[in-house]
Design a protein around this motif. Sequence first.
Motif, PDB file in Angstrom:
ATOM      1  N   GLY A 136      -4.674  -9.718   4.821  1.00  0.00           N
ATOM      2  CA  GLY A 136      -4.610  -8.879   3.627  1.00  0.00           C
ATOM      3  C   GLY A 136      -3.288  -9.046   2.920  1.00  0.00           C
ATOM      4  N   ASN A 137      -3.068  -8.198   1.906  1.00  0.00           N
ATOM      5  CA  ASN A 137      -1.788  -8.233   1.192  1.00  0.00           C
ATOM      6  C   ASN A 137      -0.827  -7.219   1.803  1.00  0.00           C
ATOM      7  OD1 ASN A 137      -2.357  -5.643   0.059  1.00  0.00           O
ATOM      8  ND2 ASN A 137      -3.524  -6.602  -1.597  1.00  0.00           N
ATOM      9  N   SER A 138       0.373  -7.157   1.256  1.00  0.00           N
ATOM     10  CA  SER A 138       1.402  -6.300   1.847  1.00  0.00           C
ATOM     11  C   SER A 138       1.027  -4.818   1.784  1.00  0.00           C
ATOM     12  CB  SER A 138       2.746  -6.536   1.151  1.00  0.00           C
ATOM     13  OG  SER A 138       2.642  -6.270  -0.238  1.00  0.00           O
ATOM     14  N   SER A 139       0.361  -4.391   0.703  1.00  0.00           N
ATOM     15  CA  SER A 139      -0.032  -2.978   0.597  1.00  0.00           C
ATOM     16  C   SER A 139      -1.088  -2.632   1.635  1.00  0.00           C
ATOM     17  CB  SER A 139      -0.548  -2.679  -0.808  1.00  0.00           C
ATOM     18  OG  SER A 139       0.485  -2.805  -1.760  1.00  0.00           O
ATOM     19  N   GLU A 140      -2.028  -3.555   1.866  1.00  0.00           N
ATOM     20  CA  GLU A 140      -3.035  -3.315   2.900  1.00  0.00           C
ATOM     21  C   GLU A 140      -2.383  -3.257   4.279  1.00  0.00           C
ATOM     22  OE1 GLU A 140      -7.096  -5.354   1.318  1.00  0.00           O
ATOM     23  OE2 GLU A 140      -5.344  -6.688   1.483  1.00  0.00           O
ATOM     24  N   ALA A 141      -1.393  -4.121   4.500  1.00  0.00           N
ATOM     25  CA  ALA A 141      -0.677  -4.089   5.779  1.00  0.00           C
ATOM     26  C   ALA A 141       0.039  -2.754   5.961  1.00  0.00           C
ATOM     27  CB  ALA A 141       0.324  -5.242   5.831  1.00  0.00           C
ATOM     28  N   GLU A 142       0.686  -2.267   4.906  1.00  0.00           N
ATOM     29  CA  GLU A 142       1.377  -0.975   4.972  1.00  0.00           C
ATOM     30  C   GLU A 142       0.376   0.150   5.271  1.00  0.00           C
ATOM     31  OE1 GLU A 142       4.532  -0.272   4.835  1.00  0.00           O
ATOM     32  OE2 GLU A 142       5.601  -1.787   3.667  1.00  0.00           O
ATOM     33  N   TYR A 143      -0.778   0.104   4.610  1.00  0.00           N
ATOM     34  CA  TYR A 143      -1.800   1.122   4.826  1.00  0.00           C
ATOM     35  C   TYR A 143      -2.295   1.106   6.273  1.00  0.00           C
ATOM     36  CZ  TYR A 143      -3.542   4.102   1.049  1.00  0.00           C
ATOM     37  OH  TYR A 143      -3.720   5.126   0.154  1.00  0.00           O
ATOM     38  N   TYR A 164       7.453   8.814   7.507  1.00  0.00           N
ATOM     39  CA  TYR A 164       8.347   8.103   6.602  1.00  0.00           C
ATOM     40  C   TYR A 164       7.886   6.657   6.442  1.00  0.00           C
ATOM     41  CZ  TYR A 164      11.413  12.008   7.878  1.00  0.00           C
ATOM     42  OH  TYR A 164      11.933  13.249   8.120  1.00  0.00           O
ATOM     43  N   GLY A 165       7.922   6.177   5.193  1.00  0.00           N
ATOM     44  CA  GLY A 165       7.595   4.785   4.922  1.00  0.00           C
ATOM     45  C   GLY A 165       8.332   4.307   3.695  1.00  0.00           C
ATOM     46  N   ASP A 166       8.530   2.996   3.594  1.00  0.00           N
ATOM     47  CA  ASP A 166       9.277   2.468   2.444  1.00  0.00           C
ATOM     48  C   ASP A 166       8.367   1.853   1.387  1.00  0.00           C
ATOM     49  OD1 ASP A 166       8.696  -0.265   3.168  1.00  0.00           O
ATOM     50  OD2 ASP A 166      10.277  -0.153   4.659  1.00  0.00           O
ATOM     51  N   SER A 167       7.049   2.071   1.502  1.00  0.00           N
ATOM     52  CA  SER A 167       6.105   1.559   0.509  1.00  0.00           C
ATOM     53  C   SER A 167       5.765   2.652  -0.500  1.00  0.00           C
ATOM     54  CB  SER A 167       4.822   1.065   1.184  1.00  0.00           C
ATOM     55  OG  SER A 167       3.848   0.739   0.212  1.00  0.00           O
ATOM     56  N   ARG A 168       6.317   2.533  -1.701  1.00  0.00           N
ATOM     57  CA  ARG A 168       5.976   3.505  -2.753  1.00  0.00           C
ATOM     58  C   ARG A 168       4.500   3.409  -3.110  1.00  0.00           C
ATOM     59  NH1 ARG A 168       9.895   6.392  -5.068  1.00  0.00           N
ATOM     60  NH2 ARG A 168      12.057   5.680  -4.991  1.00  0.00           N
ATOM     61  N   VAL A 169       3.961   2.187  -3.057  1.00  0.00           N
ATOM     62  CA  VAL A 169       2.549   2.004  -3.400  1.00  0.00           C
ATOM     63  C   VAL A 169       1.674   2.867  -2.508  1.00  0.00           C
ATOM     64  CG1 VAL A 169       0.633   0.362  -3.431  1.00  0.00           C
ATOM     65  CG2 VAL A 169       2.868  -0.315  -4.326  1.00  0.00           C
ATOM     66  N   GLY A 176      -1.477  10.674  -4.484  1.00  0.00           N
ATOM     67  CA  GLY A 176      -2.006  10.741  -5.834  1.00  0.00           C
ATOM     68  C   GLY A 176      -3.490  11.061  -5.881  1.00  0.00           C
ATOM     69  N   ALA A 177      -4.033  10.991  -7.104  1.00  0.00           N
ATOM     70  CA  ALA A 177      -5.449  11.284  -7.321  1.00  0.00           C
ATOM     71  C   ALA A 177      -6.301  10.073  -6.950  1.00  0.00           C
ATOM     72  CB  ALA A 177      -5.691  11.660  -8.782  1.00  0.00           C
ATOM     73  N   LEU A 178      -7.504  10.324  -6.477  1.00  0.00           N
ATOM     74  CA  LEU A 178      -8.410   9.243  -6.093  1.00  0.00           C
ATOM     75  C   LEU A 178      -8.686   8.323  -7.276  1.00  0.00           C
ATOM     76  CD1 LEU A 178     -10.322   7.864  -4.105  1.00  0.00           C
ATOM     77  CD2 LEU A 178     -12.081   9.533  -4.753  1.00  0.00           C
ATOM     78  N   ALA A 179      -8.789   8.886  -8.465  1.00  0.00           N
ATOM     79  CA  ALA A 179      -9.099   8.085  -9.647  1.00  0.00           C
ATOM     80  C   ALA A 179      -8.013   7.059  -9.943  1.00  0.00           C
ATOM     81  CB  ALA A 179      -9.292   8.994 -10.855  1.00  0.00           C
ATOM     82  N   ASP A 180      -6.794   7.330  -9.495  1.00  0.00           N
ATOM     83  CA  ASP A 180      -5.681   6.414  -9.752  1.00  0.00           C
ATOM     84  C   ASP A 180      -5.534   5.351  -8.661  1.00  0.00           C
ATOM     85  OD1 ASP A 180      -5.046   7.851 -12.043  1.00  0.00           O
ATOM     86  OD2 ASP A 180      -3.724   9.221 -10.956  1.00  0.00           O
ATOM     87  N   SER A 181      -6.331   5.454  -7.618  1.00  0.00           N
ATOM     88  CA  SER A 181      -6.206   4.532  -6.490  1.00  0.00           C
ATOM     89  C   SER A 181      -6.880   3.202  -6.808  1.00  0.00           C
ATOM     90  CB  SER A 181      -6.831   5.142  -5.245  1.00  0.00           C
ATOM     91  OG  SER A 181      -6.750   4.260  -4.145  1.00  0.00           O
ATOM     92  N   ARG A 205       6.733  11.034   3.275  1.00  0.00           N
ATOM     93  CA  ARG A 205       7.941  10.912   2.465  1.00  0.00           C
ATOM     94  C   ARG A 205       8.342   9.443   2.330  1.00  0.00           C
ATOM     95  NH1 ARG A 205      10.121  15.890   1.666  1.00  0.00           N
ATOM     96  NH2 ARG A 205       9.612  17.511   3.179  1.00  0.00           N
ATOM     97  N   TRP A 206       8.743   9.073   1.115  1.00  0.00           N
ATOM     98  CA  TRP A 206       9.254   7.717   0.895  1.00  0.00           C
ATOM     99  C   TRP A 206      10.725   7.662   1.289  1.00  0.00           C
ATOM    100  CZ3 TRP A 206      13.330   5.843  -1.972  1.00  0.00           C
ATOM    101  CH2 TRP A 206      13.415   4.441  -2.074  1.00  0.00           C
TER     102      TRP A 206
END
Length: 241
Positions: A136-143, A164-169, A176-181, A205-206
């Motif tokens: 996957g990509n980096s965001s999927e790895a963070e998730y 705590y995590g350093d992924s703002r995404v 955030g809202a589901l619609a924005d995901s 927390r970021w």
Amino acid sequence: MNDLDRLQGAASKTELAASRKLALRSNIPFEDALRTTLTTSAGHAGLDHLLDERAALRAAEAARALARRTARDATREAARVAALALRRLRQEGAPTAWRGWFDGSAKPNPGRCGIGVRLIGPNGAAVELSQAAGYGNSSEAEYRALILLLETAVAHGAGPLTVYGDSRVVIDDVNGALADSAAVLRPLRARVHALLARLPATTLRWIPRHKNGDADALSQRATAALAEEIDDIEPIHEGSE
């Protein structure tokens, strides 16, 4: 300071304008005209007294202006310090009984994912995990790292928990809202929310990357192990039995 500078520094805009007119009308140097104008303004007190008095007024005004600038700068600095403290509070938060950190990486991006998590309980004991997490990509790895951390927290009955995590995404996507995901992240987001429902006293927390060193090292260890596995695979040559 020469005489002309001293005279001009003491004169008002009206006196300067009147002196220019006098110089033109009488065909005399501007300095002489200005001296005449100020001498008239001084009256019986005399020109020297007027110059000293106005110099004192200028010095007092300069001191007040400096005090205003100093006070303004102090206010701005206090606001900056307060904002920094608030940002740190939002990033670090008040200590909870349980704390966890997560990180994930994909090499290349997208590529093979490695994830790392660290969970600390109220007795100070730490659980550290480092493992492969598919492709996957980096965001999927963070998730996936966040999911592993929350699954570990559920297994240990953690709560209240600060994550705590350093992924703002990922942090922004979860909060955030589901619609924005993003569509590709929604299944992972749904899994996170299902786990958070089992950990109701959990806050995400970021934090900046340099404060997430332990989880980062664990995720990097996983990706390094993946690279070693790939290197250990013997190439298949055509015609080999």
